[in-house]
Design a protein around this motif. Structure first.
Motif, PDB file in Angstrom:
ATOM      1  N   GLY A   1       0.839  -1.193   0.000  1.00 59.42           N
ATOM      2  CA  GLY A   1       0.000   0.000   0.000  1.00 59.42           C
ATOM      3  C   GLY A   1       0.872   1.239   0.000  1.00 59.42           C
ATOM      4  N   PHE A   2       0.279   2.342  -0.352  1.00 60.92           N
ATOM      5  CA  PHE A   2       1.002   3.610  -0.392  1.00 60.92           C
ATOM      6  C   PHE A   2       0.218   4.647   0.397  1.00 60.92           C
ATOM      7  CE2 PHE A   2       2.434   1.172  -3.930  1.00 60.92           C
ATOM      8  CZ  PHE A   2       3.779   1.451  -4.021  1.00 60.92           C
ATOM      9  N   ALA A   3       0.940   5.512   1.096  1.00 57.49           N
ATOM     10  CA  ALA A   3       0.293   6.532   1.908  1.00 57.49           C
ATOM     11  C   ALA A   3       1.046   7.846   1.782  1.00 57.49           C
ATOM     12  CB  ALA A   3       0.283   6.090   3.377  1.00 57.49           C
ATOM     13  N   VAL A   4       0.315   8.884   1.490  1.00 61.30           N
ATOM     14  CA  VAL A   4       0.873  10.235   1.499  1.00 61.30           C
ATOM     15  C   VAL A   4       0.238  10.944   2.682  1.00 61.30           C
ATOM     16  CG1 VAL A   4       1.078  12.406   0.238  1.00 61.30           C
ATOM     17  CG2 VAL A   4       1.161  10.246  -1.000  1.00 61.30           C
ATOM     18  N   GLU A   5       1.055  11.403   3.581  1.00 60.95           N
ATOM     19  CA  GLU A   5       0.560  12.006   4.816  1.00 60.95           C
ATOM     20  C   GLU A   5       1.122  13.415   4.985  1.00 60.95           C
ATOM     21  OE1 GLU A   5      -1.719  10.437   6.350  1.00 60.95           O
ATOM     22  OE2 GLU A   5      -1.435   8.409   5.611  1.00 60.95           O
TER      23      GLU A   5
ATOM     24  N   ASP B   1       1.091  -6.132   3.242  1.00 66.42           N
ATOM     25  CA  ASP B   1       2.364  -6.565   3.821  1.00 66.42           C
ATOM     26  C   ASP B   1       3.311  -5.400   4.083  1.00 66.42           C
ATOM     27  OD1 ASP B   1       1.875  -9.486   3.650  1.00 66.42           O
ATOM     28  OD2 ASP B   1       1.757  -9.033   1.516  1.00 66.42           O
ATOM     29  N   LEU B   2       3.217  -4.381   3.243  1.00 65.32           N
ATOM     30  CA  LEU B   2       4.076  -3.201   3.368  1.00 65.32           C
ATOM     31  C   LEU B   2       3.269  -1.954   3.042  1.00 65.32           C
ATOM     32  CD1 LEU B   2       7.198  -4.365   1.313  1.00 65.32           C
ATOM     33  CD2 LEU B   2       7.069  -4.197   3.798  1.00 65.32           C
ATOM     34  N   VAL B   3       3.661  -0.852   3.653  1.00 69.84           N
ATOM     35  CA  VAL B   3       3.136   0.455   3.274  1.00 69.84           C
ATOM     36  C   VAL B   3       4.331   1.353   3.001  1.00 69.84           C
ATOM     37  CG1 VAL B   3       1.910   2.532   4.044  1.00 69.84           C
ATOM     38  CG2 VAL B   3       0.976   0.278   4.560  1.00 69.84           C
ATOM     39  N   VAL B   4       4.322   1.974   1.836  1.00 71.90           N
ATOM     40  CA  VAL B   4       5.343   2.956   1.487  1.00 71.90           C
ATOM     41  C   VAL B   4       4.729   4.316   1.785  1.00 71.90           C
ATOM     42  CG1 VAL B   4       6.805   3.900  -0.325  1.00 71.90           C
ATOM     43  CG2 VAL B   4       6.240   1.458  -0.315  1.00 71.90           C
TER      44      VAL B   4
END
Length: 73
Positions: A3-7, A25-28
């Motif tokens: 997954g990807f997250a812009v915060e 499994d992973l978040v970038v």
């Protein structure tokens, strides 16, 4: 799954929440101020028990992410 997250703040905390909510499994994760425009970025690749900060070209980060995913297969 990745997954990807812009915060905008509390990068790792939000990434950990998304990791659990999305059941990946992973978040970038990266800060919005770092990710848009330009060829460089600064991210944290967050796994269940890991945090891997990375800084560099988007290409280098993508290559490292693929290496991380391949190591998990």
């Amino acid at each position: 799954l990745v997954g990807f997250a812009v915060e905008t703040k509390d990068l790792v905390d939000y990434a950990r929440k998304k990791l659990a909510q999305k059941q990946v499994d992973l978040v970038v994760a990266n800060l919005a101020a770092h990710g848009f425009g330009g060829d460089d970025d600064e991210v944290v690749i967050v796994g269940k028990n890991t945090e891997r900060p990375m800084k560099g070209s988007k290409r280098a980060i993508a290559d490292a992410l693929l290496d991380d995913v391949l190591s998990r297969l």
